[in-house]
Motif scaffolding. Structure first.
Motif, PDB file in Angstrom:
ATOM      1  N   GLY A  82      42.276  22.744  48.725  1.00 44.44           N
ATOM      2  CA  GLY A  82      43.013  24.014  48.677  1.00 44.44           C
ATOM      3  C   GLY A  82      43.573  24.327  47.304  1.00 44.44           C
ATOM      4  O   GLY A  82      44.720  24.072  47.063  1.00 44.44           O
ATOM      5  N   ILE A  83      42.775  24.870  46.424  1.00 45.87           N
ATOM      6  CA  ILE A  83      41.366  25.160  46.647  1.00 45.87           C
ATOM      7  C   ILE A  83      40.503  24.437  45.614  1.00 45.87           C
ATOM      8  O   ILE A  83      40.993  24.069  44.552  1.00 45.87           O
ATOM      9  N   ALA A  84      39.235  24.257  45.961  1.00 43.33           N
ATOM     10  CA  ALA A  84      38.268  23.770  44.979  1.00 43.33           C
ATOM     11  C   ALA A  84      37.626  24.975  44.297  1.00 43.33           C
ATOM     12  O   ALA A  84      37.401  26.014  44.935  1.00 43.33           O
ATOM     13  N   LEU A  85      37.353  24.856  43.015  1.00 46.21           N
ATOM     14  CA  LEU A  85      36.747  25.959  42.269  1.00 46.21           C
ATOM     15  C   LEU A  85      35.283  26.126  42.671  1.00 46.21           C
ATOM     16  O   LEU A  85      34.495  25.198  42.594  1.00 46.21           O
ATOM     17  N   ALA A  86      34.946  27.329  43.089  1.00 44.98           N
ATOM     18  CA  ALA A  86      33.616  27.579  43.642  1.00 44.98           C
ATOM     19  C   ALA A  86      32.537  27.655  42.581  1.00 44.98           C
ATOM     20  O   ALA A  86      31.365  27.343  42.856  1.00 44.98           O
ATOM     21  N   PHE A  87      32.880  28.099  41.363  1.00 44.53           N
ATOM     22  CA  PHE A  87      31.862  28.334  40.347  1.00 44.53           C
ATOM     23  C   PHE A  87      31.737  27.194  39.336  1.00 44.53           C
ATOM     24  O   PHE A  87      30.771  27.147  38.585  1.00 44.53           O
ATOM     25  N   ARG A 101      30.516  39.122  44.768  1.00 48.11           N
ATOM     26  CA  ARG A 101      29.112  38.902  45.108  1.00 48.11           C
ATOM     27  C   ARG A 101      28.726  37.432  44.931  1.00 48.11           C
ATOM     28  O   ARG A 101      28.048  36.836  45.775  1.00 48.11           O
ATOM     29  N   ARG A 102      29.175  36.843  43.842  1.00 46.79           N
ATOM     30  CA  ARG A 102      28.804  35.455  43.562  1.00 46.79           C
ATOM     31  C   ARG A 102      29.414  34.498  44.581  1.00 46.79           C
ATOM     32  O   ARG A 102      28.759  33.531  45.009  1.00 46.79           O
ATOM     33  N   LEU A 103      30.668  34.742  44.983  1.00 46.17           N
ATOM     34  CA  LEU A 103      31.287  33.861  45.977  1.00 46.17           C
ATOM     35  C   LEU A 103      30.588  34.011  47.325  1.00 46.17           C
ATOM     36  O   LEU A 103      30.385  33.023  48.036  1.00 46.17           O
ATOM     37  N   ARG A 104      30.229  35.230  47.693  1.00 44.70           N
ATOM     38  CA  ARG A 104      29.488  35.437  48.933  1.00 44.70           C
ATOM     39  C   ARG A 104      28.199  34.599  48.929  1.00 44.70           C
ATOM     40  O   ARG A 104      27.908  33.870  49.890  1.00 44.70           O
ATOM     41  N   GLU A 105      27.442  34.692  47.864  1.00 45.66           N
ATOM     42  CA  GLU A 105      26.176  33.977  47.800  1.00 45.66           C
ATOM     43  C   GLU A 105      26.383  32.474  47.688  1.00 45.66           C
ATOM     44  O   GLU A 105      25.597  31.690  48.231  1.00 45.66           O
ATOM     45  N   THR A 106      27.449  32.053  46.996  1.00 47.45           N
ATOM     46  CA  THR A 106      27.752  30.622  46.895  1.00 47.45           C
ATOM     47  C   THR A 106      28.024  30.029  48.266  1.00 47.45           C
ATOM     48  O   THR A 106      27.516  28.951  48.608  1.00 47.45           O
ATOM     49  N   VAL A 107      28.823  30.726  49.067  1.00 49.83           N
ATOM     50  CA  VAL A 107      29.141  30.238  50.414  1.00 49.83           C
ATOM     51  C   VAL A 107      27.881  30.174  51.279  1.00 49.83           C
ATOM     52  O   VAL A 107      27.647  29.192  51.990  1.00 49.83           O
ATOM     53  N   PRO A 140      33.775  24.214  58.350  1.00 42.09           N
ATOM     54  CA  PRO A 140      34.519  25.455  58.143  1.00 42.09           C
ATOM     55  C   PRO A 140      34.849  25.698  56.672  1.00 42.09           C
ATOM     56  O   PRO A 140      35.264  24.778  55.964  1.00 42.09           O
ATOM     57  N   VAL A 141      34.646  26.933  56.245  1.00 45.41           N
ATOM     58  CA  VAL A 141      34.889  27.334  54.860  1.00 45.41           C
ATOM     59  C   VAL A 141      36.049  28.324  54.834  1.00 45.41           C
ATOM     60  O   VAL A 141      36.007  29.356  55.512  1.00 45.41           O
ATOM     61  N   TYR A 142      37.068  27.998  54.059  1.00 40.92           N
ATOM     62  CA  TYR A 142      38.234  28.859  53.882  1.00 40.92           C
ATOM     63  C   TYR A 142      38.181  29.436  52.467  1.00 40.92           C
ATOM     64  O   TYR A 142      37.943  28.700  51.506  1.00 40.92           O
ATOM     65  N   LEU A 143      38.420  30.712  52.340  1.00 42.79           N
ATOM     66  CA  LEU A 143      38.357  31.354  51.034  1.00 42.79           C
ATOM     67  C   LEU A 143      39.732  31.835  50.611  1.00 42.79           C
ATOM     68  O   LEU A 143      40.478  32.415  51.402  1.00 42.79           O
ATOM     69  N   ALA A 144      40.047  31.591  49.346  1.00 40.38           N
ATOM     70  CA  ALA A 144      41.274  32.113  48.760  1.00 40.38           C
ATOM     71  C   ALA A 144      40.993  33.503  48.211  1.00 40.38           C
ATOM     72  O   ALA A 144      39.927  33.751  47.648  1.00 40.38           O
ATOM     73  N   GLY A 145      41.950  34.403  48.365  1.00 44.97           N
ATOM     74  CA  GLY A 145      41.767  35.754  47.846  1.00 44.97           C
ATOM     75  C   GLY A 145      43.086  36.454  47.670  1.00 44.97           C
ATOM     76  O   GLY A 145      44.017  36.246  48.452  1.00 44.97           O
ATOM     77  N   VAL A 146      43.174  37.287  46.628  1.00 43.78           N
ATOM     78  CA  VAL A 146      44.366  38.092  46.374  1.00 43.78           C
ATOM     79  C   VAL A 146      44.025  39.580  46.430  1.00 43.78           C
ATOM     80  O   VAL A 146      44.689  40.356  47.115  1.00 43.78           O
ATOM     81  N   GLY A 147      42.982  39.971  45.727  1.00 44.37           N
ATOM     82  CA  GLY A 147      42.592  41.367  45.698  1.00 44.37           C
ATOM     83  C   GLY A 147      41.969  41.821  47.004  1.00 44.37           C
ATOM     84  O   GLY A 147      41.564  41.003  47.840  1.00 44.37           O
ATOM     85  N   PRO A 148      41.869  43.119  47.204  1.00 44.51           N
ATOM     86  CA  PRO A 148      41.352  43.646  48.476  1.00 44.51           C
ATOM     87  C   PRO A 148      39.915  43.246  48.774  1.00 44.51           C
ATOM     88  O   PRO A 148      39.573  42.938  49.923  1.00 44.51           O
ATOM     89  N   ALA A 149      39.032  43.251  47.775  1.00 40.56           N
ATOM     90  CA  ALA A 149      37.633  42.924  48.019  1.00 40.56           C
ATOM     91  C   ALA A 149      37.460  41.444  48.379  1.00 40.56           C
ATOM     92  O   ALA A 149      36.690  41.097  49.286  1.00 40.56           O
ATOM     93  N   MET A 150      38.168  40.563  47.672  1.00 39.12           N
ATOM     94  CA  MET A 150      38.044  39.139  47.962  1.00 39.12           C
ATOM     95  C   MET A 150      38.672  38.807  49.308  1.00 39.12           C
ATOM     96  O   MET A 150      38.168  37.952  50.056  1.00 39.12           O
TER      97      MET A 150
END
Length: 328
Positions: A61-66, A113-119, A161-171
């Motif tokens: 919480g959290i690991a860097l995806a990229f 887009r990149r996080l979507r494809e990474t997951v 299970p994959v949990y995503l961190a996000g602040v902005g509306p799109a994420m």
């Protein structure tokens, strides 16, 4: 009424102190312990937490995806799930542009887009790495073409299970669309959660909302409270932030006696901040540690730190599985 589950992000001056705090959290009934990634590697810390505990959930919480390839992230997730006996929650986040480019030498482009494809790629690898079958993924940002590979260990679970961190509306919306859970920033007020976050997360069954709460714990209530106005570090720490459950009509605090936070989630693109020298926690599971003299900073808001008394070190996270779109 369904109450939020208590999650725990232990902190310690040494890894052993961190593990001891996690062990106490498990004994006290916490649901999940989380391993952050800044001063330590999230997968390595999660592995140590998994080995030190027996029943509690373990999350990155959290690991860097990229900063890692999807292939390496998938292998780490499979190993951690095996080590923990199926208790892993794979928490991923993008980090900010400066961190990716300057610290990790990673090109920054279209993070949503990149996080979507990474997951999607990670899930494909987790499900198929042990089969020996070719694995192909051709996205706009992420591409895989795996041939001649078979991981000789069957996965504990076909899906992690994959949990995503996000602040902005799109994420945030992306987390609600493809994630199994959402992880908040350190600062996220009840009003912001209800008005901006939950409506974007949607109403997916079984989805878990994990919200941080920054607390000061001390035997002396005055010492644990905010410093006097005008003094160094006059901004009070944020109280345990509520989450929403299906059977409630208003945000439910993770601690009935705690103060309500007035802090809001920071804007998208806020720079990564160092965690506090002491952070949040619960007096039952938390390990008391020495506190440095002077002041410390919690996500950019200074809070008083005194060497007169020991304090617990951890971050408190409340969570609830919700099928409601928002809290009224």
């Amino acid at each position: 009424m369904t109450l939020p589950a208590l999650h725990f992000q232990p902190w310690g001056e040494t890894l052993q102190e961190q593990l001891d705090a996690a062990h106490r959290a498990e004994a006290a009934g916490a649901a999940v312990v989380w391993a952050p990634e800044l001063h330590r590697s999230a997968p390595v810390t999660a592995a140590a937490l998994a080995a030190r505990t027996g029943t509690i959930g373990v999350g990155t919480g959290i690991a860097l995806a990229f900063a890692r390839s999807p292939f390496l992230t998938a292998l780490s997730a499979l190993d951690l799930d095996e080590l923990s006996g199926g208790r892993l929650r794979l928490g991923l986040g993008t980090g900010v542009q400066r961190l990716n480019e300057d610290w990790h030498g990673v090109t920054w482009s279209r993070p949503v887009r990149r996080l979507r494809e990474t997951v999607l790629a990670i899930r494909l690898l987790i499900a198929g790495a042990h089969t020996g079958e070719p694995i192909d993924f051709q996205g706009e940002e992420v591409r895989l073409r795996v041939r001649g590979y078979r991981r000789p260990y069957a996965p504990v679970r076909a899906a992690i299970p994959v949990y995503l961190a996000g602040v902005g509306p799109a994420m945030t919306a992306l987390a609600g669309e493809i994630g199994d859970g959402w992880i908040s920033h350190e600062l996220c007020s009840p009003s912001y959660l209800a008005s901006h976050v939950l409506p974007r997360l949607g109403a997916k069954a079984g989805f878990e909302v994990v919200v941080s709460a920054c607390c000061a714990i001390d035997d002396d209530a005055d010492a644990a409270g905010p410093p006097p106005p005008g003094s160094s570090g006059s901004t009070p720490p944020c109280a345990p932030t509520p989450t929403c459950s299906p059977s409630t009509t208003s945000p439910t605090s993770s601690s009935g006696s705690s103060r309500r936070s007035g802090a809001a989630c920071p804007p998208t693109g806020s720079p990564a901040r160092s965690p506090p020298r002491w952070s949040t926690g619960s007096p039952s599971p938390g390990r008391r540690t020495r506190s440095p003299r002077g002041s410390a900073s919690t996500a950019g808001s200074p809070v008083r730190s005194s060497s007169a008394r020991p304090r617990t070190g951890c971050r408190l996270r409340g969570s609830a599985r919700s099928s409601s779109r928002s809290c009224d």
